[in-house]
Design a protein around this motif. Sequence first.
Motif, PDB file in Angstrom:
ATOM      1  N   GLN A 223      57.314  67.400  37.911  1.00  0.00           N
ATOM      2  CA  GLN A 223      56.957  66.026  37.597  1.00  0.00           C
ATOM      3  C   GLN A 223      57.991  65.359  36.694  1.00  0.00           C
ATOM      4  O   GLN A 223      58.210  64.143  36.777  1.00  0.00           O
ATOM      5  N   GLU A 224      58.673  66.150  35.882  1.00  0.00           N
ATOM      6  CA  GLU A 224      59.658  65.568  34.966  1.00  0.00           C
ATOM      7  C   GLU A 224      60.863  64.990  35.701  1.00  0.00           C
ATOM      8  O   GLU A 224      61.590  64.153  35.155  1.00  0.00           O
ATOM      9  N   ASP A 225      61.105  65.421  36.939  1.00  0.00           N
ATOM     10  CA  ASP A 225      62.240  64.913  37.701  1.00  0.00           C
ATOM     11  C   ASP A 225      61.915  63.643  38.473  1.00  0.00           C
ATOM     12  O   ASP A 225      62.786  63.081  39.139  1.00  0.00           O
ATOM     13  N   ALA A 226      60.673  63.189  38.422  1.00  0.00           N
ATOM     14  CA  ALA A 226      60.235  62.084  39.266  1.00  0.00           C
ATOM     15  C   ALA A 226      60.322  60.748  38.538  1.00  0.00           C
ATOM     16  O   ALA A 226      60.147  60.662  37.319  1.00  0.00           O
ATOM     17  N   TYR A 227      60.571  59.698  39.316  1.00  0.00           N
ATOM     18  CA  TYR A 227      60.482  58.332  38.818  1.00  0.00           C
ATOM     19  C   TYR A 227      59.068  57.822  39.104  1.00  0.00           C
ATOM     20  O   TYR A 227      58.717  57.545  40.253  1.00  0.00           O
ATOM     21  N   ARG A 228      58.262  57.717  38.070  1.00  0.00           N
ATOM     22  CA  ARG A 228      56.876  57.301  38.237  1.00  0.00           C
ATOM     23  C   ARG A 228      56.714  55.804  37.952  1.00  0.00           C
ATOM     24  O   ARG A 228      57.476  55.221  37.175  1.00  0.00           O
ATOM     25  N   VAL A 229      55.707  55.217  38.597  1.00  0.00           N
ATOM     26  CA  VAL A 229      55.356  53.827  38.339  1.00  0.00           C
ATOM     27  C   VAL A 229      54.410  53.815  37.142  1.00  0.00           C
ATOM     28  O   VAL A 229      53.321  54.387  37.203  1.00  0.00           O
ATOM     29  N   GLU A 230      54.842  53.205  36.076  1.00  0.00           N
ATOM     30  CA  GLU A 230      54.088  53.263  34.824  1.00  0.00           C
ATOM     31  C   GLU A 230      52.678  52.711  34.997  1.00  0.00           C
ATOM     32  O   GLU A 230      52.476  51.626  35.536  1.00  0.00           O
ATOM     33  N   GLY A 231      51.698  53.504  34.546  1.00  0.00           N
ATOM     34  CA  GLY A 231      50.314  53.071  34.562  1.00  0.00           C
ATOM     35  C   GLY A 231      49.603  53.229  35.885  1.00  0.00           C
ATOM     36  O   GLY A 231      48.423  52.888  35.999  1.00  0.00           O
ATOM     37  N   LEU A 232      50.299  53.746  36.901  1.00  0.00           N
ATOM     38  CA  LEU A 232      49.692  53.891  38.224  1.00  0.00           C
ATOM     39  C   LEU A 232      49.870  55.316  38.739  1.00  0.00           C
ATOM     40  O   LEU A 232      50.781  56.022  38.335  1.00  0.00           O
ATOM     41  N   ASP A 233      48.998  55.692  39.656  1.00  0.00           N
ATOM     42  CA  ASP A 233      49.094  56.988  40.327  1.00  0.00           C
ATOM     43  C   ASP A 233      50.094  56.859  41.468  1.00  0.00           C
ATOM     44  O   ASP A 233      49.773  57.001  42.636  1.00  0.00           O
ATOM     45  N   GLN A 234      51.358  56.559  41.131  1.00  0.00           N
ATOM     46  CA  GLN A 234      52.382  56.332  42.141  1.00  0.00           C
ATOM     47  C   GLN A 234      53.740  56.831  41.648  1.00  0.00           C
ATOM     48  O   GLN A 234      54.055  56.742  40.459  1.00  0.00           O
ATOM     49  N   THR A 235      54.518  57.335  42.608  1.00  0.00           N
ATOM     50  CA  THR A 235      55.848  57.875  42.317  1.00  0.00           C
ATOM     51  C   THR A 235      56.820  57.411  43.387  1.00  0.00           C
ATOM     52  O   THR A 235      56.478  57.387  44.583  1.00  0.00           O
ATOM     53  N   TYR A 236      58.032  57.037  42.984  1.00  0.00           N
ATOM     54  CA  TYR A 236      59.092  56.761  43.957  1.00  0.00           C
ATOM     55  C   TYR A 236      59.551  58.084  44.563  1.00  0.00           C
ATOM     56  O   TYR A 236      59.802  59.047  43.843  1.00  0.00           O
ATOM     57  N   ILE A 237      59.652  58.127  45.876  1.00  0.00           N
ATOM     58  CA  ILE A 237      59.842  59.405  46.562  1.00  0.00           C
ATOM     59  C   ILE A 237      61.181  60.056  46.216  1.00  0.00           C
ATOM     60  O   ILE A 237      62.210  59.382  46.136  1.00  0.00           O
ATOM     61  N   PRO A 238      61.192  61.386  46.024  1.00  0.00           N
ATOM     62  CA  PRO A 238      62.438  62.121  45.835  1.00  0.00           C
ATOM     63  C   PRO A 238      63.096  62.474  47.159  1.00  0.00           C
ATOM     64  O   PRO A 238      64.251  62.877  47.196  1.00  0.00           O
ATOM     65  N   THR A 239      62.350  62.328  48.258  1.00  0.00           N
ATOM     66  CA  THR A 239      62.818  62.616  49.604  1.00  0.00           C
ATOM     67  C   THR A 239      61.755  62.108  50.575  1.00  0.00           C
ATOM     68  O   THR A 239      60.563  62.087  50.238  1.00  0.00           O
ATOM     69  N   ALA A 240      62.180  61.716  51.774  1.00  0.00           N
ATOM     70  CA  ALA A 240      61.220  61.264  52.779  1.00  0.00           C
ATOM     71  C   ALA A 240      60.346  62.402  53.288  1.00  0.00           C
ATOM     72  O   ALA A 240      59.360  62.163  53.993  1.00  0.00           O
ATOM     73  N   GLU A 241      60.685  63.641  52.924  1.00  0.00           N
ATOM     74  CA  GLU A 241      59.809  64.768  53.245  1.00  0.00           C
ATOM     75  C   GLU A 241      58.380  64.496  52.781  1.00  0.00           C
ATOM     76  O   GLU A 241      57.416  64.875  53.464  1.00  0.00           O
ATOM     77  N   VAL A 242      58.231  63.845  51.627  1.00  0.00           N
ATOM     78  CA  VAL A 242      56.890  63.663  51.058  1.00  0.00           C
ATOM     79  C   VAL A 242      56.020  62.763  51.935  1.00  0.00           C
ATOM     80  O   VAL A 242      54.944  63.186  52.384  1.00  0.00           O
ATOM     81  N   PRO A 243      56.426  61.523  52.225  1.00  0.00           N
ATOM     82  CA  PRO A 243      55.563  60.711  53.090  1.00  0.00           C
ATOM     83  C   PRO A 243      55.495  61.214  54.526  1.00  0.00           C
ATOM     84  O   PRO A 243      54.456  61.066  55.187  1.00  0.00           O
ATOM     85  N   LEU A 244      56.577  61.805  55.032  1.00  0.00           N
ATOM     86  CA  LEU A 244      56.553  62.295  56.412  1.00  0.00           C
ATOM     87  C   LEU A 244      55.569  63.456  56.576  1.00  0.00           C
ATOM     88  O   LEU A 244      54.765  63.486  57.511  1.00  0.00           O
ATOM     89  N   THR A 245      55.611  64.431  55.665  1.00  0.00           N
ATOM     90  CA  THR A 245      54.743  65.600  55.790  1.00  0.00           C
ATOM     91  C   THR A 245      53.294  65.232  55.515  1.00  0.00           C
ATOM     92  O   THR A 245      52.374  65.791  56.117  1.00  0.00           O
ATOM     93  N   ASN A 246      53.077  64.280  54.608  1.00  0.00           N
ATOM     94  CA  ASN A 246      51.710  63.857  54.294  1.00  0.00           C
ATOM     95  C   ASN A 246      51.118  62.934  55.351  1.00  0.00           C
ATOM     96  O   ASN A 246      49.943  62.549  55.252  1.00  0.00           O
TER      97      ASN A 246
END
Length: 436
Positions: A223-246
């Motif tokens: 989690q420390e490597d991620a760019y998170r959206v402050e105050g929200l349950d959201q993260t800018y993706i580190p790779t398209a693997e995340v939305p593609l696999t989900n």
Amino acid sequence: MLDIKYLRKNVLEAEQRLQNRGVSPDKLTELLTLDKERRDTIQSVENLKADRNAASDKIAYAKRNKEDASDAIAAMQKVSAKIKALDLRQTELDDQVQNLAAHFPNLAAPDVPVGTDEAANVEQRVWEPENYQSRPHALLESPEWLKAHYDVGEALGILDFERGAKVSGARFLYYVGDGARLERAVYNFMLDEHRKEGYTEMITPIVVNDSAMFGTGQYPKFQEDAYRVEGLDQTYIPTAEVPLTNYYSGETIPSDQLPIKFTALSPSFRKEAGAAGKDTRGLIRLHQFNKVEMVKFTKPEQSYKELESMTNNAENILQKLGLPYHVIMLSTGDMGFSAAKTYDVEVWMPQQNLYREISSVSNTEDFQARRMHITYRDDNNKLQLVHTLNGSGLAVGRTVAAILENYQNEDGSVTIPEVLQPYMGGQEKLVATPHY
């Protein structure tokens, strides 16, 4: 996520395989101890609920017969209090087991070399274009004029790191003019090649929720490597693997559709918190970069064949670009958290006189699917977990870097690989162009 049933039934084997992935035996003991207490608690609750039902029957019987039911009522109240306390403990144990298990990496496939780091990686094959050894770039002692990709890009006026840092901070940049065109040519070429290979092209969200990040194994450990959206349950993706696999999370995929192959271009965002001081110049380790991703969903018996195929798909891009590379199998200590087996494809960077990773292709077996609850029905109509695979096809900025180094000329120009020229309107070379 690992199969807890496997861990219970194969303690010694699991202990050794987890040690190969850097997990202390004490952690497995802790997990199994908590798991046993959790299962014992569940059984105790079931027994107490049976006692409560029996007491309830006694109370009802006494009331029907106008008898004193006070003792039975008192007994049932005590049982109910015990059940409430055990239910709370079970919730605590569920959370503890889940949290601890979420930090266990995937188990390595049997043929993966055992080792603590990259020193145990095993080279699989090397590829060079015809006559590559006659190029000055291939010589062990590079000519004086051979430059690093960032120096080439800055001299041509197509990469602007200084203004990127001014506007966004270190490890951001502007692609300018032909630099932007080259980047676009590279990823369009990749997407077209993958479409020919049967991949369905996708455009995905670049912001995902925590559940999606957990599903592919980025959370909670990284989690420390991620760019998170402050105050929200959201993260800018580190790779398209995340939305593609989900894409199929929580779903059952029709068996006759497998294997399914997706590809997508996306920006990727990584803080690289654990890589301080590494590759601070150039395109190798940016906080924002473009990547073309490949993802597959397969039946278990297909997945290792599909791993080889996916690796070949990444190699195909490099071969058509005429970029030398080798393929290595990563050791147990060098693999990613979710991987059961990984091939890294590393491109030759002549100015550095070494290979650099440009694609990492992994079979995660059912590790991600268990987290995301992605299933299919087997021949007996029984639900089974799919296997998921992912790989870079390729990291676009690193591909641009490899082109700039391998195709640079003594006069400072860069020859555009032949397969990319149609994507750049027939342009054959990059030459210095002033910009403001």
